[in-house]
Design a protein around this motif. Structure first.
Motif, PDB file in Angstrom:
ATOM      1  N   MET A  37       0.816  -1.214   0.000  1.00 48.83           N
ATOM      2  CA  MET A  37       0.000   0.000   0.000  1.00 48.83           C
ATOM      3  C   MET A  37       0.855   1.271   0.000  1.00 48.83           C
ATOM      4  SD  MET A  37      -3.133  -0.875   2.556  1.00 48.83           S
ATOM      5  CE  MET A  37      -3.826   0.737   2.486  1.00 48.83           C
ATOM      6  N   LEU A  38       2.163   1.125   0.211  1.00 46.25           N
ATOM      7  CA  LEU A  38       3.034   2.311   0.250  1.00 46.25           C
ATOM      8  C   LEU A  38       3.437   2.716  -1.162  1.00 46.25           C
ATOM      9  CD1 LEU A  38       5.327   1.254   3.211  1.00 46.25           C
ATOM     10  CD2 LEU A  38       3.682   3.112   3.196  1.00 46.25           C
ATOM     11  N   PRO A  39       3.847   3.983  -1.356  1.00 50.27           N
ATOM     12  CA  PRO A  39       4.323   4.383  -2.694  1.00 50.27           C
ATOM     13  C   PRO A  39       5.549   3.582  -3.089  1.00 50.27           C
ATOM     14  CG  PRO A  39       3.933   6.300  -1.338  1.00 50.27           C
ATOM     15  CD  PRO A  39       3.772   5.111  -0.439  1.00 50.27           C
ATOM     16  N   GLY A  40       5.687   3.393  -4.404  1.00 51.19           N
ATOM     17  CA  GLY A  40       6.786   2.578  -4.905  1.00 51.19           C
ATOM     18  C   GLY A  40       7.559   3.313  -5.975  1.00 51.19           C
ATOM     19  N   PRO A  41       8.402   2.611  -6.740  1.00 54.53           N
ATOM     20  CA  PRO A  41       9.208   3.263  -7.772  1.00 54.53           C
ATOM     21  C   PRO A  41       8.348   3.635  -8.982  1.00 54.53           C
ATOM     22  CG  PRO A  41       9.637   0.916  -7.735  1.00 54.53           C
ATOM     23  CD  PRO A  41       8.708   1.187  -6.606  1.00 54.53           C
ATOM     24  N   TYR A  42       8.945   4.447  -9.861  1.00 52.93           N
ATOM     25  CA  TYR A  42       8.243   4.928 -11.044  1.00 52.93           C
ATOM     26  C   TYR A  42       7.786   3.736 -11.903  1.00 52.93           C
ATOM     27  CZ  TYR A  42       7.327   7.673 -15.234  1.00 52.93           C
ATOM     28  OH  TYR A  42       6.742   8.251 -16.313  1.00 52.93           O
ATOM     29  N   PRO A  43       6.472   3.739 -12.340  1.00 53.08           N
ATOM     30  CA  PRO A  43       5.976   2.587 -13.106  1.00 53.08           C
ATOM     31  C   PRO A  43       6.457   2.663 -14.545  1.00 53.08           C
ATOM     32  CG  PRO A  43       4.232   4.183 -12.826  1.00 53.08           C
ATOM     33  CD  PRO A  43       5.415   4.726 -12.082  1.00 53.08           C
ATOM     34  N   LYS A  44       7.053   1.570 -15.034  1.00 50.64           N
ATOM     35  CA  LYS A  44       7.599   1.607 -16.389  1.00 50.64           C
ATOM     36  C   LYS A  44       6.695   0.886 -17.393  1.00 50.64           C
ATOM     37  CE  LYS A  44      12.345   2.381 -14.975  1.00 50.64           C
ATOM     38  NZ  LYS A  44      12.065   2.319 -13.526  1.00 50.64           N
ATOM     39  N   THR A  45       6.104  -0.194 -16.975  1.00 49.02           N
ATOM     40  CA  THR A  45       5.260  -0.965 -17.905  1.00 49.02           C
ATOM     41  C   THR A  45       3.805  -0.598 -17.680  1.00 49.02           C
ATOM     42  OG1 THR A  45       4.903  -2.773 -16.362  1.00 49.02           O
ATOM     43  CG2 THR A  45       6.900  -2.843 -17.709  1.00 49.02           C
ATOM     44  N   PRO A  46       2.940  -0.838 -18.698  1.00 49.42           N
ATOM     45  CA  PRO A  46       1.513  -0.544 -18.506  1.00 49.42           C
ATOM     46  C   PRO A  46       0.907  -1.310 -17.351  1.00 49.42           C
ATOM     47  CG  PRO A  46       2.007  -0.904 -20.833  1.00 49.42           C
ATOM     48  CD  PRO A  46       3.261  -1.227 -20.075  1.00 49.42           C
ATOM     49  N   GLU A  47       1.387  -2.526 -17.084  1.00 54.84           N
ATOM     50  CA  GLU A  47       0.836  -3.287 -15.957  1.00 54.84           C
ATOM     51  C   GLU A  47       1.176  -2.596 -14.645  1.00 54.84           C
ATOM     52  OE1 GLU A  47       1.403  -5.685 -19.407  1.00 54.84           O
ATOM     53  OE2 GLU A  47       2.993  -4.865 -18.143  1.00 54.84           O
ATOM     54  N   GLU A  48       2.423  -2.095 -14.578  1.00 54.18           N
ATOM     55  CA  GLU A  48       2.804  -1.389 -13.349  1.00 54.18           C
ATOM     56  C   GLU A  48       1.955  -0.133 -13.176  1.00 54.18           C
ATOM     57  OE1 GLU A  48       6.960  -0.538 -13.422  1.00 54.18           O
ATOM     58  OE2 GLU A  48       7.557  -2.617 -13.061  1.00 54.18           O
ATOM     59  N   ARG A  49       1.651   0.548 -14.283  1.00 51.53           N
ATOM     60  CA  ARG A  49       0.811   1.744 -14.209  1.00 51.53           C
ATOM     61  C   ARG A  49      -0.571   1.391 -13.711  1.00 51.53           C
ATOM     62  NH1 ARG A  49       2.990   6.227 -17.430  1.00 51.53           N
ATOM     63  NH2 ARG A  49       1.075   7.379 -17.016  1.00 51.53           N
ATOM     64  N   ALA A  50      -1.142   0.274 -14.221  1.00 54.07           N
ATOM     65  CA  ALA A  50      -2.483  -0.122 -13.798  1.00 54.07           C
ATOM     66  C   ALA A  50      -2.478  -0.470 -12.325  1.00 54.07           C
ATOM     67  CB  ALA A  50      -2.964  -1.297 -14.644  1.00 54.07           C
ATOM     68  N   ALA A  51      -1.451  -1.185 -11.899  1.00 55.59           N
ATOM     69  CA  ALA A  51      -1.378  -1.569 -10.485  1.00 55.59           C
ATOM     70  C   ALA A  51      -1.239  -0.330  -9.612  1.00 55.59           C
ATOM     71  CB  ALA A  51      -0.195  -2.520 -10.271  1.00 55.59           C
ATOM     72  N   ALA A  52      -0.432   0.636 -10.052  1.00 56.01           N
ATOM     73  CA  ALA A  52      -0.258   1.857  -9.259  1.00 56.01           C
ATOM     74  C   ALA A  52      -1.556   2.643  -9.199  1.00 56.01           C
ATOM     75  CB  ALA A  52       0.855   2.712  -9.865  1.00 56.01           C
ATOM     76  N   ALA A  53      -2.292   2.719 -10.332  1.00 52.61           N
ATOM     77  CA  ALA A  53      -3.564   3.446 -10.331  1.00 52.61           C
ATOM     78  C   ALA A  53      -4.536   2.798  -9.357  1.00 52.61           C
ATOM     79  CB  ALA A  53      -4.146   3.455 -11.748  1.00 52.61           C
ATOM     80  N   LYS A  54      -4.577   1.446  -9.337  1.00 49.49           N
ATOM     81  CA  LYS A  54      -5.475   0.752  -8.413  1.00 49.49           C
ATOM     82  C   LYS A  54      -5.089   1.019  -6.974  1.00 49.49           C
ATOM     83  CE  LYS A  54      -7.061  -3.989  -7.725  1.00 49.49           C
ATOM     84  NZ  LYS A  54      -8.221  -3.802  -6.972  1.00 49.49           N
TER      85      LYS A  54
END
Lengths: 187, 121
Positions: A37-54
């Motif tokens: 639930m904590l902030p993580g590193p910059y999302p590089k792949t679209p999957e990482e972006r979707a996970a970060a948005a969620k």
């Protein structure tokens, strides 16, 4: 607590758990947040972006992280920099003083944008109009004052006549020096 | 009221007298004889009463009488009407004399301008 033996010592040094959960094994405080639930590193792949948005309770279309320029924002979303003053005061927010709902993504500078602090509300009139009005008014007033200095209004009377050679001694004149004799007449 | 301002700044700036400068013409010009203004209160009297400099004019003797009357009749602040009227009337006559001096200066300036134009023509 201590009856459970020294297991908390192990937990402390092994780094398991965060906050007071370190000292109370088997318990979990509300502040004990999990790593995902904590902030993580910059999302590089679209999957990482979707996970970060969620993670941030945002739609994938709305989610936009800060540019990856090594400034330490990570995957935190970049929200419009508008203060809480601009939000609807009549809507029934979960936190009325913060004008924020539970679970809503918070701006990076949220603590600056609370209603006691920085206000980004738009001015009621466009900025250029305000400048024109202010400087126009001040300019006109200065012009009028200058005109009043250059062309003063006076009463059509001669200067007042004073006795004793224009009060030579009373105005601090030298008693030994003879002042110029001035005679006044009736008219 | 204010006609003199239009005259001095717009229509006749050369024949309107400057209110700050003293008279530019000889005081006896145009008069067969002129009565001198008499100063009644002496400098010692005005010093003793500690009059401010602006009030040490040709009406100071009336003012000194008024001050004495007020001091003698306190707390009856309605007592010195006669003395106050005398002082006010003297000041009024002084102001009327100032107005007449201004007008005299103005007419002498207009006369001077007329004679100069007559000489040139």
């Amino acid at each position: 607590m201590a009856a459970l033996g020294g297991r908390w010592v192990g937990a402390l040094f092994k780094g398991k758990g965060t906050g007071v959960t370190v000292f109370m094994s088997g318990t979990r405080a509300a502040s004990g947040i999990s790593k995902d639930m904590l902030p993580g590193p910059y999302p590089k792949t679209p999957e990482e972006r979707a996970a970060a948005a969620k993670k941030y309770n945002m739609r994938v279309e709305d989610y936009e992280p800060y540019p990856d320029e090594g400034r330490g924002y990570g995957d935190y979303p970049m929200l419009p920099a508008k203060s809480q003053h601009e939000r609807d005061p009549w809507y029934s927010w979960d936190h009325p003083d913060l004008r924020k709902n539970w679970g809503e993504p918070m701006h990076w500078d949220f603590d600056m944008f609370i209603r006691n602090r920085v206000d980004t509300s738009p001015s009621p009139v466009p900025w250029n109009t305000m400048c024109k009005h202010l400087f126009g008014f001040v300019g006109v007033m200065l012009l009028m004052f200058w005109l009043g200095e250059t062309f003063p209004a006076y009463q059509p009377v001669a200067p007042k006549q004073y006795p004793y050679n224009n009060l030579h001694l009373e105005r601090g004149g030298d008693p030994n020096k003879q002042p110029e004799e001035e005679k006044h007449y009736e008219i | 009221m204010g006609a003199h301002l239009v005259r001095s700044y717009v229509t006749n700036p050369d024949t309107e007298p400057d209110p700050l400068k003293p008279a530019g013409f000889a005081p006896d010009l145009g008069f067969a004889e002129r009565k001198e203004r008499v100063m009644v209160a002496t400098q010692e009297q005005m010093n003793a009463a500690q009059l401010p400099v602006e009030q040490r004019d040709y009406c100071a003797h009336h003012l000194l009488k008024l001050m004495k009357c007020k001091r003698d009749n306190w707390p009856n602040f309605l007592a010195c009407k006669h003395e106050r009227h005398d002082w006010d009337y003297c000041e009024h006559q002084d102001y009327v004399m100032r107005m007449k001096e201004f007008e005299r200066e103005r007419r002498l300036l207009m006369r001077k301008k007329r004679t100069e134009e007559a000489q040139v023509a």
